[in-house]
Design a protein around this motif. Sequence first.
Motif: not given
Length: 641
Positions: A269-293
């Motif tokens: 993953x190059x810097x721009x791709x790594x940033x895109x991936x981080x954005x997706x991961x952060x959203x994923x983690x936040x949604x899971x926390x809100x849903x009791x995971x």
Amino acid sequence: MAEISVSLQDGENKSFPLGTAVADVLKDLVSGKQRKQTVAVKCDGRLLDLSTPLAMDAVIEPVSVHSEAGLEILRHSTAHIMALAVKELFGDQVKVAIGPAIEDGFYYDFDREKPFSSEEFEQIEAKMAELANARLPFVRQEMPKEEAIRFFEQHGEIYKLELLREMEAETVSLYTHGGFVDLCRGPHVPDSSWIKVFKLLRVAGSYWRGDEKRQMLTRIYGTAFADKKELQQYLARLEEARKRDHRKLGKQLGLFTIQDQIGPGLILWQPRGALLRRLIEDYWKDEHYRNGYQLLYTPHIARQDLWKTSGHLDFYGENMYSAMEIDEVMYQLKPMNCPFHIGVYNADKHSYREFPIRWCELGTVYRYERTGALHGLMRVRGFTQDDAHIFCRPDQLEEEIFNIIDLNLHILKTFGFDQYDVYLSTRPEKYVGSDEHWQLSTQALKQALEKKGLAYQLDPGEGVFYGPKIDIKIKDQLGRSWQCSTIQVDFNLPERFQMNYTGVDGAEHQPIMIHRALMGSLERFIGVLIEHYAGAFPLWLAPEQARIMNITDDQGEYCEQVHARLRAMGVRIDKDVRNEKLNYKIREAQLMKVPYMLIVGEREKQEGTVTVRKRDGENLPAMTPEAFVDLVIEECGRRHV
């Protein structure tokens, strides 16, 4: 003469002499226009050629050449015509392998000392057109297997012989058109005049039967349609798909790279791709926390015995990498995360009051894929699953499946996917567990889909070895389907790993385990996202949301200041203060799919503003840097697609 009774579905029965061909029956049962489009019929669940003589009473259903089944027949027949064209053009120097219809087209594999190239397509297509105009009939013949073996031995068709010798049937079917005879179940179009609209598309190497130790063949891909307009639309979609190819855009946008020195199927993953991936991961983690995971992290390797207990070595071993010896103990890279989550569960005692337990992990796994199957981000050897496992009581199972479906569809919609197909996959041939557990888990998934009002298709035998599953295939902007989400109910692994909890009765009980992945893998999902948006991501996902650029060197220092302010306020912004013409800078930002370009001239410098240009060319009024931040916050807050 003996007679038979034949009708259409919900139609009137008519009598015909025993052995009347399907085509002759249709003359009495079907109108002229429909009959002209009928390429085969369906009878008792089987597709029949129009030349088939009917030997008993039957209810038949005409199959239009424009239908999915009809197009498949047309394309399969076109593959045979292509094989005949190749044999007539290149003779005995070519051996034929297999030539099936596939989604959107067909292919045929050939063994030729000099591999075919696309430069030869024009010659092959011309010969195909000539053969089509000759109205060559497709003639079906059944013969004893041993006789068929002798026939193909005489013609030196080694690949047909290998297939024949493995068949258990005593009788096989062959199709002849012109001078070409192929081992085939059929059905086919009545004659070659049906094949009017076709196009050869590309060539590729293909190992015989997918075995890298076998002969490398040349695979010629093509497509065929019932009319020219459909072909033109398909070719236009292909061209658009080429423009959206995530491998091309991934390189252009600096998102990821694959290097031979590192290894095929392994993503850097190059810097721009790594940033895109981080954005997706952060959203994923936040949604899971809100849903009791709750979030877990687990190792990349484990003792080999773990995979024996889980059953993966028995049922999934060919997809796992070779074991490694560490301190005289055998370890293996993990192909799945589930046994590790079970390990976390078994570290403590549990009560019925704790349930449901929802654990999630962005867990990187490793699976062996053949080199020829690797494809950019879509099929790799090391990838990160957006994995989760839910442990629940039987009375909680249905509600947990509801919750997973709701979260799943919400996340997919947020990323811009609101079109999808749902499949319920049932028990495969090789499986573990009791019939009772399979029935309970399958019924739970089925009822959940029906109560949620989700239309679904049965996918018989496609469940995993430990349980049935729901699969959700999303559709992108071009209408292509991608397998992403899966929900699996499992009674087996809790039993194998002796998982227990103390019930309300004080006795020990076994929990039910639900496996689920919503995006499937980050690599594949990002590949689909790139192609879905053609690299022009919505603002909340864009690795670079804005790029500020000056008109002359006089505004360079002001550009630097605004860039630093916006970056400090959380905007993902880059700068271009090079001594280049403004149009050149804008063009480069557009090629990089940057959503907003902030342009600074002398007036903006004096007024403390920026002129905002969108990537589609629309200009917004000049605004202060703070006003631009508000714009970004509002648009990202809407998860604007």
